[in-house]
Design an enzyme around this catalytic site. Structure first.
Site, short mmCIF file in Angstrom:
data_model
loop_
_atom_site.label_atom_id
_atom_site.label_comp_id
_atom_site.label_asym_id
_atom_site.label_seq_id
_atom_site.Cartn_x
_atom_site.Cartn_y
_atom_site.Cartn_z
N ASP A 89 35.66 53.45 42.89
CA ASP A 89 36.67 52.86 42.01
C ASP A 89 36.85 51.37 42.28
OD1 ASP A 89 37.03 55.47 41.08
OD2 ASP A 89 38.67 55.86 42.47
N ASP A 138 31.43 51.70 47.42
CA ASP A 138 32.70 52.31 47.04
C ASP A 138 32.60 52.63 45.55
OD1 ASP A 138 35.49 52.96 46.95
OD2 ASP A 138 35.89 50.91 46.22
MG MG Z 1 37.79 50.78 45.48
#
Ligand code: MG
Ligand code: ZN
Length: 178
Positions: free
Chosen positions: A11, A9
């Site tokens: 962020d 992932d």
């Molecule tokens: Mg995230």
């Protein structure tokens, strides 16, 4: 060496989650040790796939090209240090659009597999939200929860019991490659 794949992932894992959208390069700050972690993965023959929900695109806060530009910005920093990112999958949709790519849906992984002719089943998937971990499990990846970004909240509330848990991407990667 056969190639290994890992899904990250963005962020809250690679960059500091602002709990707001990253809409310009200056908003993108690597998490502590995450750039080194990416380089370590690369040096250990991992190909890195990023899967990121960016509904800010369809909220018209930024264009898809704008998001690509920010991704090029940080990937350039990875390249300057001798690493690389194989693929970035971006879901632009809002929740209400019921697309098949917004995590926890698995479309970003399916799309990466088709485009690159690879198989991500059995690979590690590192995320900070329940949606990442659920996406990982639905697709047959091994879920890793990191406590950066939303991770400490995810850890306190609810996460799949099969998840492995680390403080951050750096400590997860140290464990993965050793
Ligand atoms: Mg995230
Ligand atoms: Zn989508």
């Amino acid at each position: 060496m056969p190639k290994k794949y890992i899904v990250l992932d963005r962020d809250g894992v690679i960059n500091v989650d602002l709990f707001d959208y990253v809409l310009k390069n200056e908003d993108f700050k690597f998490e502590n040790g995450s750039l080194e972690a990416i380089l370590k993965l690369y040096e250990n023959n991992f190909e890195i796939i990023v899967a990121t929900n960016q509904k800010c695109i369809n909220l018209h806060l930024i264009s898809a090209e704008g998001i690509d530009q920010i991704n090029n910005f940080w990937i350039q920093k990875v390249k300057e240090k001798g690493g690389d990112i194989l693929h970035v999958g971006v879901c632009p949709h809002r929740d209400e659009e019921n697309c098949n790519c917004r995590k926890p849906e698995t479309g970003l992984l399916v799309d990466a597999e088709k485009k690159l002719n690879i198989n991500l089943k059995g690979s590690y998937f590192v995320g900070d939200k329940l949606s990442d971990l659920e996406c990982a499990i639905s697709h047959g990846c091994k879920p890793i929860l990191v406590k950066t970004g939303y991770g400490s909240r995810t850890y306190k509330s609810r996460y799949p019991k099969e998840s492995m848990i680390f403080e951050n991407l750096k400590s997860a990667v140290d464990w993965i490659v050793n």
